[in-house]
Design an enzyme around this catalytic site. Structure first.
Site, PDB file in Angstrom:
ATOM      1  N   LYS A   1       1.094  -1.083  -0.165  1.00 46.99           N
ATOM      2  CA  LYS A   1      -0.065  -0.079  -0.487  1.00 46.99           C
ATOM      3  C   LYS A   1       0.483   1.412  -0.278  1.00 46.99           C
ATOM      4  O   LYS A   1       0.283   2.231  -0.223  1.00 46.99           O
ATOM      5  CB  LYS A   1      -1.090  -0.540   0.998  1.00 46.99           C
ATOM      6  CG  LYS A   1      -1.805  -0.968   0.628  1.00 46.99           C
ATOM      7  CD  LYS A   1      -2.874  -1.198   2.089  1.00 46.99           C
ATOM      8  CE  LYS A   1      -3.714  -2.618   1.938  1.00 46.99           C
ATOM      9  NZ  LYS A   1      -3.478  -3.619   2.132  1.00 46.99           N
TER      10      LYS A   1
HETATM   11  C1  LIG Z   1      -4.284  -4.939   0.849  1.00 44.72           C
HETATM   12  C2  LIG Z   1      -3.031  -5.716   1.243  1.00 44.72           C
HETATM   13  C3  LIG Z   1      -3.552  -6.749   0.398  1.00 44.72           C
HETATM   14  C4  LIG Z   1      -5.101  -7.013  -0.873  1.00 44.72           C
HETATM   15  O1  LIG Z   1      -5.047  -5.621  -0.839  1.00 44.72           O
HETATM   16  P1  LIG Z   1      -6.541  -5.090  -2.056  1.00 44.72           P
HETATM   17  O2  LIG Z   1      -6.309  -4.133  -2.100  1.00 44.72           O
HETATM   18  O3  LIG Z   1      -7.494  -6.110  -1.284  1.00 44.72           O
HETATM   19  O4  LIG Z   1      -6.346  -6.083  -4.005  1.00 44.72           O
HETATM   20  C5  LIG Z   1      -3.069  -8.175   0.343  1.00 44.72           C
HETATM   21  N1  LIG Z   1      -2.370  -8.289   0.691  1.00 44.72           N
HETATM   22  C6  LIG Z   1      -1.562  -6.680   2.106  1.00 44.72           C
HETATM   23  C7  LIG Z   1      -0.325  -7.086   2.186  1.00 44.72           C
HETATM   24  C8  LIG Z   1      -2.544  -6.307   2.010  1.00 44.72           C
HETATM   25  O5  LIG Z   1      -1.788  -5.007   3.127  1.00 44.72           O
END
Ligand SMILES: *Cc1c(COP(=O)(O)O)cnc(C)c1O
Length: 458
Positions: free
Chosen positions: A108
Site C-alpha cells: 500500500k
Molecule cells: C491490502 C493488502 C492486500 C489486499 O489488497 P487489495 O486492495 O484487497 O487488493 C494484500 N496483501 C497485503 C499485505 C495487504 O496489505
C-alpha cells in the site's frame, strides 16, 4: 481527462476533485472517461520516471508537470530498494514482485506515499484543510499515516480493531509522533470500524463540518499508482506475462486489469484468496455472495465485499451507470451480485482464474518456499505463490509480494522456525513508545473525538 461515477448520477469531475472526494456523491467510484494507450516511450530506466509517464495522462490539466514529477520522485525515494519494486525469480516460470520496500512494509505504500503528497500539494494550493477518517485491519492505516505524516493540511484519524492487527502493524500506527495523527483502538471487528467510518460519511452535516475525506482503496489515485508496476514488470519480462494477486478488495488486481487495458502485455490474472473466498467463488462459479468474514493468517485479505469490483462491473456493463447502480443496490439488499453468464464468459473466464488457500496451506507454502528458495515470504504472498503454482503453467507468472515477512513474523516463524528481522530503520520499532487510545464502537463517541482533534474550520 475527466472522471465519471460508476453509478452514473454524479457530475463528471477533474482529477483533483476525484482525488479529494474519494467516493462520488452518488456512492459510486470514479473512473476515467477513457483509457490512454501506453507507448514504449513511456519506459524509463528508473521506476519514478516510468511512473510519471504512465500516470501523466490521468493528472494532466490538474497538476503541473514539474510538480507531479517532483511528487513522484519524492514518493519513490522513500523506498529502501534502488529498484523500488524489485523482481526476483524463484523458479523457472515463477517470479516475485517485491512491493514491500516502502516505509510500512506493505504494497500500500506504493500508492499512499504518492497520494499523501498529492493531497498535501492540492490542499496547500487551495488553502484548505481536510479530516481523513479511515478504518484499517492493519496495513492501510499504517501506510496512510506514513503517507500523510508530513502533510500540514491534514488531520488523520484511523480506527483499527483492538487486538486484531499484528503487533508490527499496531506499532507502526501508534508510535508516530505527530500532532495531526490519531489512532483509535475500537472494541470490535474491522467491519465495526468500517461501519463507523461509513456512518460518519453518511452524516452529511458532520461530513461537511469536518471536510471529511478518505484514503481507502476506492480512491482512484490509489488504483492509478498501482497500474505502474504492472507496466514496468510486464516490460521487464518482455513477453506475455501473467500475474498472481493476493487480493480481497479487488483493488490491486483491478489496477492490473487497467494496465492490460492500456496495452501492457499481460496474459492473465490469477486471484489468490484466503478462506474469505468471495472472489474465488465468483471467478470459478459466478457466485458473488457475501458470507461472514473469518479471521485468517492473512488479515489484510479478510474481506467479504470487494469494493473495487464495481469498477470492472461498470466496464462490463458498457459504462452504464444506472444499471451498475441497480446491481449494487441489489447486492446490498440481497447479499448477492447478479452477473449474467454471458458477461462472465466474455469478461471473467478468459482473463481471470482464482484459488482459495486455507491457513494450513498458507503455512505449508511459506515453509515450501523457504525450503526451496531460502526466501521468507509473508502469509499474503504465500496465498499468491500457492495459487500461481496451481493455476499458472502457461508462461511466466509474477506473484505480487504484498508484505514484508517481518510484518507478520508470528506466522512466518510458525511455518519455518525462523523469525524474520525488521529492516534497518525500523529495527527499533519495538522500543518506541506507543500512544494508545481505546474506544467502544459507538458512533457518538467516535464523532466527538474526531471533532475534538480536527483543525478544520479553526
Ligand atoms: C491490502 C493488502 C492486500 C489486499 O489488497 P487489495 O486492495 O484487497 O487488493 C494484500 N496483501 C497485503 C499485505 C495487504 O496489505
Amino acid at each position: 481527462m475527466l472522471f465519471e461515477s460508476t453509478r452514473g448520477a454524479s457530475p463528471v469531475v477533474d482529477f483533483e476533485a476525484a482525488l479529494l472526494g474519494g467516493l462520488a456523491p452518488d456512492g459510486g467510484l470514479y473512473m476515467p472517461d477513457r483509457w490512454p494507450e501506453l507507448n514504449s516511450a513511456d519506459t524509463a530506466d528508473d521506476y519514478a520516471a516510468t511512473a510519471i509517464n504512465v500516470m501523466w495522462p490521468y493528472v494532466a490539466g490538474s497538476i503541473d508537470a514539474d510538480v507531479f514529477a517532483d511528487i513522484c520522485t519524492d514518493a519513490y525515494a522513500t523506498f529502501r530498494h534502488p529498484a523500488v519494486v524489485p523482481l526476483v525469480q524463484i523458479d523457472e516460470q515463477q517470479w516475485l514482485l517485491e512491493l514491500f520496500h516502502g516505509p510500512t512494509l506493505a504494497f500500500k505504500d506504493v500508492a499512499l506515499q504518492l497520494v499523501g503528497r498529492l493531497f498535501d500539494h492540492v490542499l496547500e494550493r487551495r488553502g484548505e484543510r481536510i479530516t481523513i477518517v479511515g478504518a484499517t485491519s492493519g496495513d492501510t492505516g499504517s501506510a496512510a499515516i506514513d503517507g500523510v505524516r508530513h502533510c500540514h493540511n491534514v488531520d488523520i484519524i484511523i480506527l483499527y480493531p483492538e487486538g486484531r492487527t499484528s503487533e508490527v502493524q499496531r506499532r507502526q500506527m501508534t508510535t508516530v509522533e505527530a500532532d495531526h495523527v490519531h489512532t483509535v483502538a475500537i472494541d470490535g471487528t474491522f467491519d465495526d470500524c468500517q461501519d463507523l467510518v461509513k456512518a460518519m460519511f453518511a452524516d452529511r452535516d458532520f461530513r461537511e463540518r469536518m471536510n471529511l475525506s478518505a484514503v481507502n482503496s476506492i480512491n482512484w489515485a490509489r488504483v492509478m499508482a498501482q497500474v505502474v508496476y504492472y507496466v514496468t514488470t510486464s516490460r521487464a519480462l518482455g513477453g506475455p506475462t501473467s500475474f498472481c494477486v493476493p487480493t480481497g478488495n479487488f483493488g490491486n488486481v483491478l489496477a492490473g486489469w487497467i494496465a492490460r487495458r492500456m496495452g501492457a502485455d499481460i496474459h492473465r490474472f490469477h486471484i489468490a484468496s484466503n478462506s474469505n473466498d468471495i472472489l474465488a467463488r465468483f471467478v470459478q462459479d459466478r457466485d458473488m455472495s457475501a458470507l461472514d468474514v473469518v479471521a485468517t493468517l492473512s488479515p489484510s485479505m479478510d474481506i467479504q465485499v470487494s469494493s473495487n469490483f464495481e469498477r470492472l462491473l461498470f466496464e462490463m456493463n458498457g459504462r452504464d451507470g444506472e444499471h451498475t447502480a441497480a446491481q449494487m443496490a441489489a447486492f446490498r439488499s440481497e447479499g448477492r451480485l447478479d452477473v449474467s453468464a454471458a458477461q462472465h464468459a466474455e469478461w471473467i473466464a478468459p482473463v481471470f482464474t482464482a484459488g482459495r488457500v486455507s491457513d494450513a496451506d498458507t503455512l505449508d507454502e511459506i515453509a515450501r518456499v523457504h525450503a526451496d528458495c531460502g526466501l521468507l515470504i509473508d502469509p499474503h504472498t504465500a496465498t499468491g505463490t500457492r495459487v500461481a503454482r496451481a493455476n499458472g503453467g502457461d508462461g511466466p507468472v509474477v506473484t505480487l509480494a504484498t508484505a514484508h515477512p517481518a510484518k507478520f513474523p508470528d506466522a512466518v516463524e510458525r511455518a519455518t522456525g525462523v523469525r524474520p528481522a525488521l529492516p534497518d530503520g525500523l529495527a527499533d520499532l519495538y522500543e518506541r513508545p506507543e500512544r494508545i487510545r481505546a474506544m467502544a464502537a459507538d458512533l457518538a463517541l467516535v464523532q466527538d473525538f474526531v471533532a475534538s482533534v480536527s483543525r478544520v474550520g479553526r
